[in-house]
Write a protein that holds these residues in place. Structure first.
Motif, short mmCIF file in Angstrom:
data_model
loop_
_atom_site.label_atom_id
_atom_site.label_comp_id
_atom_site.label_asym_id
_atom_site.label_seq_id
_atom_site.Cartn_x
_atom_site.Cartn_y
_atom_site.Cartn_z
N ILE A 148 3.63 6.88 3.08
CA ILE A 148 3.13 8.08 3.76
C ILE A 148 2.37 7.69 5.04
O ILE A 148 1.47 6.85 5.00
CB ILE A 148 2.23 8.91 2.82
N TYR A 149 2.79 8.30 6.14
CA TYR A 149 2.08 8.11 7.41
C TYR A 149 1.26 9.36 7.65
O TYR A 149 1.81 10.45 7.84
CB TYR A 149 3.07 7.88 8.55
N LYS A 150 -0.06 9.18 7.64
CA LYS A 150 -0.95 10.32 7.80
C LYS A 150 -1.32 10.46 9.27
O LYS A 150 -1.79 9.51 9.90
CB LYS A 150 -2.20 10.09 6.94
N GLY A 151 -1.12 11.62 9.81
CA GLY A 151 -1.46 11.87 11.21
C GLY A 151 -1.49 13.36 11.44
O GLY A 151 -1.73 14.13 10.50
N GLU A 190 0.92 15.30 11.93
CA GLU A 190 1.92 15.76 10.94
C GLU A 190 2.30 14.56 10.10
O GLU A 190 2.73 13.54 10.63
CB GLU A 190 3.15 16.32 11.65
N ASP A 191 2.14 14.70 8.79
CA ASP A 191 2.43 13.56 7.92
C ASP A 191 3.93 13.27 7.89
O ASP A 191 4.76 14.18 7.95
CB ASP A 191 1.96 13.85 6.48
N ILE A 192 4.25 11.99 7.79
CA ILE A 192 5.65 11.57 7.60
C ILE A 192 5.72 10.95 6.21
O ILE A 192 4.95 10.03 5.90
CB ILE A 192 6.08 10.56 8.68
N ILE A 193 6.60 11.48 5.38
CA ILE A 193 6.72 10.97 4.00
C ILE A 193 8.09 10.33 3.85
O ILE A 193 9.11 10.98 4.10
CB ILE A 193 6.54 12.11 2.98
N ILE A 194 8.09 9.06 3.45
CA ILE A 194 9.34 8.33 3.32
C ILE A 194 9.61 8.03 1.85
O ILE A 194 8.95 7.17 1.25
CB ILE A 194 9.29 7.03 4.14
N PRO A 195 10.54 8.77 1.24
CA PRO A 195 10.84 8.50 -0.17
C PRO A 195 11.68 7.24 -0.32
O PRO A 195 12.22 6.72 0.66
CB PRO A 195 11.65 9.74 -0.58
N ALA A 196 11.78 6.76 -1.55
CA ALA A 196 12.58 5.55 -1.81
C ALA A 196 14.06 5.90 -1.74
O ALA A 196 14.51 6.83 -2.41
CB ALA A 196 12.23 5.00 -3.19
N LYS A 197 14.79 5.17 -0.95
CA LYS A 197 16.25 5.35 -0.89
C LYS A 197 16.88 4.04 -0.45
O LYS A 197 16.62 3.56 0.66
CB LYS A 197 16.60 6.47 0.09
N THR A 228 18.34 2.01 3.25
CA THR A 228 17.96 2.90 4.36
C THR A 228 16.94 2.18 5.24
O THR A 228 15.96 1.64 4.72
CB THR A 228 17.34 4.20 3.83
N MET A 229 17.21 2.15 6.54
CA MET A 229 16.20 1.64 7.46
C MET A 229 15.53 2.82 8.13
O MET A 229 16.20 3.72 8.63
CB MET A 229 16.79 0.73 8.53
N THR A 230 14.21 2.82 8.10
CA THR A 230 13.45 3.89 8.75
C THR A 230 12.56 3.27 9.82
O THR A 230 11.88 2.27 9.58
CB THR A 230 12.58 4.65 7.73
N LEU A 231 12.60 3.86 11.00
CA LEU A 231 11.73 3.45 12.09
C LEU A 231 10.68 4.54 12.28
O LEU A 231 11.02 5.73 12.30
CB LEU A 231 12.53 3.27 13.38
N VAL A 232 9.42 4.14 12.38
CA VAL A 232 8.33 5.12 12.51
C VAL A 232 7.45 4.74 13.69
O VAL A 232 6.95 3.60 13.76
CB VAL A 232 7.46 5.18 11.23
N ASN A 233 7.25 5.66 14.59
CA ASN A 233 6.29 5.47 15.68
C ASN A 233 4.89 5.62 15.09
O ASN A 233 4.54 6.69 14.59
CB ASN A 233 6.55 6.52 16.77
N THR A 234 4.09 4.57 15.13
CA THR A 234 2.82 4.57 14.39
C THR A 234 1.63 5.07 15.20
O THR A 234 0.51 5.13 14.67
CB THR A 234 2.49 3.15 13.86
N ILE A 263 0.61 3.82 0.65
CA ILE A 263 1.69 3.92 -0.34
C ILE A 263 1.12 4.67 -1.53
O ILE A 263 0.12 4.27 -2.12
CB ILE A 263 2.19 2.53 -0.82
N LYS A 264 1.77 5.77 -1.89
CA LYS A 264 1.27 6.62 -2.98
C LYS A 264 1.34 5.87 -4.32
O LYS A 264 2.32 5.16 -4.59
CB LYS A 264 2.15 7.88 -3.03
N TYR A 265 0.29 6.01 -5.10
CA TYR A 265 0.20 5.41 -6.44
C TYR A 265 1.50 5.63 -7.23
O TYR A 265 2.02 6.75 -7.29
CB TYR A 265 -0.98 6.07 -7.14
N VAL A 266 1.98 4.57 -7.84
CA VAL A 266 3.18 4.66 -8.68
C VAL A 266 2.75 5.01 -10.10
O VAL A 266 1.96 4.28 -10.71
CB VAL A 266 3.97 3.33 -8.68
N ASN A 267 3.22 6.14 -10.60
CA ASN A 267 2.79 6.56 -11.94
C ASN A 267 3.71 6.04 -13.05
O ASN A 267 4.63 5.26 -12.77
CB ASN A 267 2.63 8.09 -11.98
#
Lengths: 195, 167
Positions: free
Chosen positions: B117-120, B122-129, B132-138, B145-149
């Motif tokens: 999760i990129y908090k700003g 507007e949050d950007i949430i990247i699920p596991a897939k 997949t390559m994801t590029l994020v302007n930081t 990283i959200k707690y794994v339950n």
């Protein structure tokens, strides 16, 4: 005061000793603390409140608004009792802290919900408290951490939530704690801070 | 190694990244290359600092991606399993640049969380897939990283994270 609290508790002097000597930091657990019919009425009213999902890096659970804004009589009465002069004096005799103000809300943890390690230090909080209103089947324990050089090291104590238990601890730079993930059942509580 | 559809569209990808703030490239690697990376991961070291993070990680080099990205980012491989997380804290500061995430997780249960999760603003949430390559302007964002339950019990959420500094 006696209308709300059962009469089988040890004296405030005894409780003060238990509180101050508790490890890893001052805390107290009082099972079957409130009058059962009254606390059941509090639970029934709390479940009628609106619950808001709370999600962040540190936590996942549902919460009500501060109960100061509740329109339900049972919740208003309970809040009034907790910040009554008699109860604040009772808490002072146990904790040694002069308490003036209370913030409290309902919290609901369902399977997968948690609150990670933190110290609760904010504003003028002196005592953090929990009134447990359910007994989750698995998980949801309050874990208190021992610390070294101001850093939490390991869990020093687990407090298992159980219906009608009142628990509280002293907020300090070392009061590191977390709510373990609920695995089965619901963890319903009223929690907050005296300041 | 890289899906040819992306090799020929790097400028479009860059434009999308600039406009949208992030871009996800599914089926990024060709199937053989994806399997090769999955099976050649280094041994990871577990770290636990209660107030900031809990996970396993190790540095990894991926020279094959350098020509596609036109730079040589340092990658770290992360593995998150039940009870792992990262937390935002006071010492965490945003840094301008681009995060490069290559997800190596197949069949991750969504209910286990573990999203990046990129908090700003507007949050950007990247699920596991997987693959997949994801590029994020930081710029203006901080990452956790959200707690794994317990739904992630017995499974590992694995991804590579690299960074391109802002020009």
């Amino acid at each position: 005061m006696n209308h709300w609290i059962r009469e089988n508790n040890p004296s405030e002097r005894e409780l003060h000793t238990v509180f101050t000597q508790a490890k890893p930091f001052p805390h107290l657990i009082l099972p079957d603390f409130f009058d059962e019919q009254k606390i059941l009425s509090v639970l029934r009213s709390l479940l009628k409140e609106k619950w808001y999902p709370k999600q962040a890096d540190l936590f996942s659970f549902k919460q009500t608004n501060d109960l100061v804004s509740s329109q339900q009589k049972a919740l208003q009465d309970f809040r009034s009792f907790l910040c009554s002069p008699d109860f604040l004096q009772f808490m002072k005799e146990i904790t040694g802290c002069t308490l003036r103000k209370i913030d409290l809300a309902g919290t609901l943890y369902e399977p997968g919900d948690y609150l990670l390690c933190h110290d609760d230090q904010l504003d003028k909080r002196k005592i953090a408290f929990f009134v447990y209103l359910s007994t989750p089947e698995e998980g949801g324990e309050l874990a208190l951490f021992s610390s070294r050089n101001g850093i939490p090291i390991e869990i020093g104590k687990h407090i298992k939530p159980a219906f009608n238990t009142f628990a509280f601890f002293e907020v300090s730079p070392l009061s590191f704690h977390q709510v373990e993930e609920v695995l089965k059942g619901q963890r319903i509580a009223i929690s907050g801070w005296f300041s | 190694m890289i899906n040819p559809a992306y090799l020929s569209n790097w400028k479009v990808i860059q434009r999308t990244l600039k406009k949208e703030g992030s871009v996800s490239l599914h089926q990024f690697l060709l199937p053989d290359a994806y399997k090769r990376i999955q099976h050649s991961l280094p041994k990871l070291k577990r770290e636990e600092h209660l107030l900031s993070h809990r996970y396993a990680s190790a540095p990894i080099q991926l020279p094959e991606l350098a020509s596609f990205l036109s730079c040589h980012p340092l990658f770290t491989i992360f593995s998150f399993t039940w009870k792992d997380y990262t937390i935002l804290h006071d010492n965490l500061k945003e840094t301008k640049g681009t995060d490069i995430i290559l997800d190596l997780t197949n069949n991750w249960p969504e209910e286990a969380c573990g999203q990046i999760i990129y908090k700003g603003k507007e949050d950007i949430i990247i699920p596991a897939k997987g693959n997949t390559m994801t590029l994020v302007n930081t710029a203006g964002k901080i990452r956790y990283i959200k707690y794994v339950n317990h739904h992630g019990k017995g499974k590992q959420r694995v991804f590579l994270l690299g960074r391109m500094a802002a020009p």
